[in-house]
Design a protein around this motif. Sequence first.
Motif, PDB file in Angstrom:
ATOM      1  N   ASN A 155       0.848  -1.128  -0.016  1.00 52.04           N
ATOM      2  CA  ASN A 155      -0.009  -0.093   0.208  1.00 52.04           C
ATOM      3  C   ASN A 155       0.859   1.257   0.065  1.00 52.04           C
ATOM      4  O   ASN A 155       0.413   2.146  -0.960  1.00 52.04           O
ATOM      5  N   PHE A 156       1.826   1.301   0.768  1.00 55.51           N
ATOM      6  CA  PHE A 156       3.041   2.452   0.792  1.00 55.51           C
ATOM      7  C   PHE A 156       3.574   2.383  -0.583  1.00 55.51           C
ATOM      8  O   PHE A 156       3.654   3.638  -1.157  1.00 55.51           O
ATOM      9  N   ILE A 157       3.968   1.633  -1.154  1.00 56.09           N
ATOM     10  CA  ILE A 157       4.439   1.598  -2.400  1.00 56.09           C
ATOM     11  C   ILE A 157       3.576   2.002  -3.449  1.00 56.09           C
ATOM     12  O   ILE A 157       4.071   3.073  -4.370  1.00 56.09           O
ATOM     13  N   ASN A 158       2.435   1.679  -3.347  1.00 54.69           N
ATOM     14  CA  ASN A 158       1.148   2.186  -4.330  1.00 54.69           C
ATOM     15  C   ASN A 158       0.775   3.661  -4.166  1.00 54.69           C
ATOM     16  O   ASN A 158       0.059   4.176  -4.929  1.00 54.69           O
ATOM     17  N   ALA A 159       1.469   4.114  -3.101  1.00 53.86           N
ATOM     18  CA  ALA A 159       0.993   5.577  -2.635  1.00 53.86           C
ATOM     19  C   ALA A 159      -0.408   5.786  -2.450  1.00 53.86           C
ATOM     20  O   ALA A 159      -1.352   6.563  -2.760  1.00 53.86           O
ATOM     21  N   GLU A 160      -1.052   4.610  -1.569  1.00 52.82           N
ATOM     22  CA  GLU A 160      -2.482   4.694  -1.310  1.00 52.82           C
ATOM     23  C   GLU A 160      -2.641   4.584   0.133  1.00 52.82           C
ATOM     24  O   GLU A 160      -1.687   4.152   0.749  1.00 52.82           O
ATOM     25  N   LEU A 161      -3.819   4.882   0.695  1.00 53.14           N
ATOM     26  CA  LEU A 161      -4.366   4.701   2.156  1.00 53.14           C
ATOM     27  C   LEU A 161      -3.415   5.553   3.057  1.00 53.14           C
ATOM     28  O   LEU A 161      -2.929   4.929   3.940  1.00 53.14           O
ATOM     29  N   TRP A 162      -2.969   6.564   2.360  1.00 49.38           N
ATOM     30  CA  TRP A 162      -1.939   7.471   3.280  1.00 49.38           C
ATOM     31  C   TRP A 162      -2.539   8.087   4.399  1.00 49.38           C
ATOM     32  O   TRP A 162      -3.774   8.099   4.392  1.00 49.38           O
ATOM     33  N   GLY A 163      -1.859   8.890   5.475  1.00 43.21           N
ATOM     34  CA  GLY A 163      -2.308   9.253   6.611  1.00 43.21           C
ATOM     35  C   GLY A 163      -2.670  10.710   6.434  1.00 43.21           C
ATOM     36  O   GLY A 163      -2.627  11.263   5.429  1.00 43.21           O
ATOM     37  N   ARG A 164      -3.328  11.229   7.629  1.00 45.71           N
ATOM     38  CA  ARG A 164      -3.451  12.664   7.748  1.00 45.71           C
ATOM     39  C   ARG A 164      -2.314  13.393   7.489  1.00 45.71           C
ATOM     40  O   ARG A 164      -1.245  13.087   8.015  1.00 45.71           O
ATOM     41  N   PRO A 165      -2.541  14.754   7.286  1.00 47.36           N
ATOM     42  CA  PRO A 165      -1.322  15.829   7.248  1.00 47.36           C
ATOM     43  C   PRO A 165      -0.592  15.736   8.613  1.00 47.36           C
ATOM     44  O   PRO A 165      -1.213  15.561   9.501  1.00 47.36           O
ATOM     45  N   THR A 166       0.623  15.895   8.656  1.00 50.25           N
ATOM     46  CA  THR A 166       1.331  15.896   9.744  1.00 50.25           C
ATOM     47  C   THR A 166       2.902  16.992   9.748  1.00 50.25           C
ATOM     48  O   THR A 166       3.205  16.876   8.465  1.00 50.25           O
ATOM     49  N   ASP A 167       3.162  17.268  10.845  1.00 51.76           N
ATOM     50  CA  ASP A 167       4.440  18.036  10.982  1.00 51.76           C
ATOM     51  C   ASP A 167       5.598  17.349  11.466  1.00 51.76           C
ATOM     52  O   ASP A 167       6.389  17.769  11.708  1.00 51.76           O
ATOM     53  N   ALA A 168       5.309  16.009  11.647  1.00 49.47           N
ATOM     54  CA  ALA A 168       6.164  15.066  12.213  1.00 49.47           C
ATOM     55  C   ALA A 168       7.351  15.001  11.121  1.00 49.47           C
ATOM     56  O   ALA A 168       7.262  15.114  10.161  1.00 49.47           O
ATOM     57  N   PRO A 169       8.737  14.795  11.802  1.00 47.06           N
ATOM     58  CA  PRO A 169       9.697  14.804  10.843  1.00 47.06           C
ATOM     59  C   PRO A 169       9.902  13.505   9.953  1.00 47.06           C
ATOM     60  O   PRO A 169      10.581  13.549   9.055  1.00 47.06           O
ATOM     61  N   TRP A 170       8.797  12.552  10.335  1.00 51.91           N
ATOM     62  CA  TRP A 170       8.885  11.374   9.425  1.00 51.91           C
ATOM     63  C   TRP A 170       7.592  11.497   8.291  1.00 51.91           C
ATOM     64  O   TRP A 170       7.317  10.465   7.797  1.00 51.91           O
ATOM     65  N   GLY A 171       7.007  12.580   8.351  1.00 54.74           N
ATOM     66  CA  GLY A 171       6.037  12.819   7.455  1.00 54.74           C
ATOM     67  C   GLY A 171       6.452  12.487   5.795  1.00 54.74           C
ATOM     68  O   GLY A 171       7.612  13.238   5.585  1.00 54.74           O
ATOM     69  N   VAL A 172       5.521  11.841   5.137  1.00 56.60           N
ATOM     70  CA  VAL A 172       6.061  11.657   3.808  1.00 56.60           C
ATOM     71  C   VAL A 172       5.143  12.419   2.604  1.00 56.60           C
ATOM     72  O   VAL A 172       3.824  12.683   2.908  1.00 56.60           O
ATOM     73  N   ALA A 173       5.826  13.012   1.818  1.00 55.44           N
ATOM     74  CA  ALA A 173       5.124  13.757   0.780  1.00 55.44           C
ATOM     75  C   ALA A 173       4.586  12.651  -0.411  1.00 55.44           C
ATOM     76  O   ALA A 173       5.551  12.673  -1.383  1.00 55.44           O
ATOM     77  N   PRO A 175       2.789  11.457  -3.597  1.00 49.19           N
ATOM     78  CA  PRO A 175       2.461  12.050  -4.829  1.00 49.19           C
ATOM     79  C   PRO A 175       0.903  11.816  -5.121  1.00 49.19           C
ATOM     80  O   PRO A 175       0.269  11.127  -4.731  1.00 49.19           O
ATOM     81  N   GLY A 176       0.535  12.825  -5.983  1.00 42.23           N
ATOM     82  CA  GLY A 176      -0.737  12.686  -6.399  1.00 42.23           C
ATOM     83  C   GLY A 176      -1.675  13.831  -5.905  1.00 42.23           C
ATOM     84  O   GLY A 176      -1.406  14.566  -4.964  1.00 42.23           O
ATOM     85  N   ALA A 177      -2.658  14.460  -6.609  1.00 47.59           N
ATOM     86  CA  ALA A 177      -2.942  15.741  -6.129  1.00 47.59           C
ATOM     87  C   ALA A 177      -4.093  15.437  -5.101  1.00 47.59           C
ATOM     88  O   ALA A 177      -3.956  16.177  -4.261  1.00 47.59           O
ATOM     89  N   ALA A 178      -4.644  14.217  -4.947  1.00 47.90           N
ATOM     90  CA  ALA A 178      -5.494  13.895  -3.720  1.00 47.90           C
ATOM     91  C   ALA A 178      -4.605  14.136  -2.513  1.00 47.90           C
ATOM     92  O   ALA A 178      -5.121  14.650  -1.453  1.00 47.90           O
ATOM     93  N   ALA A 179      -3.298  13.458  -2.509  1.00 45.26           N
ATOM     94  CA  ALA A 179      -2.510  13.376  -1.343  1.00 45.26           C
ATOM     95  C   ALA A 179      -2.004  14.769  -1.025  1.00 45.26           C
ATOM     96  O   ALA A 179      -1.748  15.123   0.020  1.00 45.26           O
ATOM     97  N   GLN A 180      -1.804  15.496  -2.087  1.00 43.99           N
ATOM     98  CA  GLN A 180      -1.409  17.003  -1.904  1.00 43.99           C
ATOM     99  C   GLN A 180      -2.369  18.047  -1.571  1.00 43.99           C
ATOM    100  O   GLN A 180      -2.032  19.046  -1.629  1.00 43.99           O
ATOM    101  N   ASP A 181      -3.406  17.486  -1.523  1.00 41.74           N
ATOM    102  CA  ASP A 181      -4.805  18.601  -1.336  1.00 41.74           C
ATOM    103  C   ASP A 181      -4.931  18.697   0.261  1.00 41.74           C
ATOM    104  O   ASP A 181      -5.931  18.130   0.731  1.00 41.74           O
ATOM    105  N   CYS A 182      -4.182  19.560   0.796  1.00 41.75           N
ATOM    106  CA  CYS A 182      -4.252  19.552   2.231  1.00 41.75           C
ATOM    107  C   CYS A 182      -4.320  21.109   2.757  1.00 41.75           C
ATOM    108  O   CYS A 182      -3.696  21.892   2.310  1.00 41.75           O
ATOM    109  N   PRO A 183      -5.693  21.355   3.250  1.00 37.26           N
ATOM    110  CA  PRO A 183      -6.169  22.725   3.821  1.00 37.26           C
ATOM    111  C   PRO A 183      -5.014  23.346   4.440  1.00 37.26           C
ATOM    112  O   PRO A 183      -4.558  22.980   5.310  1.00 37.26           O
ATOM    113  N   ASP A 184      -4.779  24.540   4.221  1.00 35.99           N
ATOM    114  CA  ASP A 184      -3.861  25.451   4.959  1.00 35.99           C
ATOM    115  C   ASP A 184      -2.567  24.956   4.784  1.00 35.99           C
ATOM    116  O   ASP A 184      -1.699  25.450   5.781  1.00 35.99           O
TER     117      ASP A 184
END
Length: 294
Positions: A155-173, A175-184
């Motif tokens: 699932n991680f390799i497929n970049a699917e079922l990702w988590g909520r936005p975070t400021d944690a140092p291990w947060g992952v960017a 890819p994809g418009a849906a994953a990058q659609d984070c308010p504020d």
Amino acid sequence: MIGLIPFPDIGPDIFTLEIGDFAFSLRWYAMAYIVGIIIGWRIAVRAVKNASLWRNDTPPMTPSQVEDFLTWIVLGIVLGGRLGFVLFYQPAYYLQNPAEILMIWQGGMSFHGGMIGVVLAALIYCRRHWLPVLSVADMMAIATPPGLLLGRIANFINAELWGRPTDAPWGVAFPGAAAQDCPDVVGLCARHPSQLYEAGLEGLILGGVLLFLAWSRGWLKVPGQITGAFGVGYGLSRFIVEYFRQADAQFITPDNPMGHVLSLGPVGMSMGQLLSLPMIILGIALILWARRRV
């Protein structure tokens, strides 16, 4: 975002073979299922070969029966997982597009649906061959975590079922418009790698605990205990991870940004939590019931 790890440069396909106009791709997700099932099968065979692990030194199956049983399990996983996804997560869409229900290669599988499918397949197989249901369930429980581990990594390799936005140092960017659609959020949006959280909890930790209980604490001698422990362990793991995992898009609305399907005042539960809660309760009940029968 303060903490951000770029998504690794890896695609969903391991390799692609092209012969004329025909192209065949082997995907990481398919490989995860294949390898997970093979590892689980070998764990089950090793367990039934060790008679001392079981009640009255009597394994519930022979190694040859485990191999025969594997076909039933694969059908239960695929059919149950797909139908569970259709019914639990996108019933309205598939009601309008019924022909896509069988298009498994497009993605969309539910663990809870797959579990129901496996349970039904196991019950039918056990009834046909007069096998002890609870001991067979215990054997399946110790064999399942490797598949969960590999599936969540896929699932991680497929970049699917990702988590909520975070400021944690291990947060992952991701890819994809849906994953990058984070308010504020200005710039790249980092999200919790919740797939890896699940891989660690449901695969490594739960799998290690179940194997320890089976081989070092004699829990297979009390039919139902390991199955109950699996239900509690998976249910708790999934319930916890749901706090970090992005809810499915169909449940998110302007009035319900967290994607809760059940609201209890200021708090709520996601679909994953709602489906996991009965597993925890039934798992605890099964452990207590099994111990009282000894």
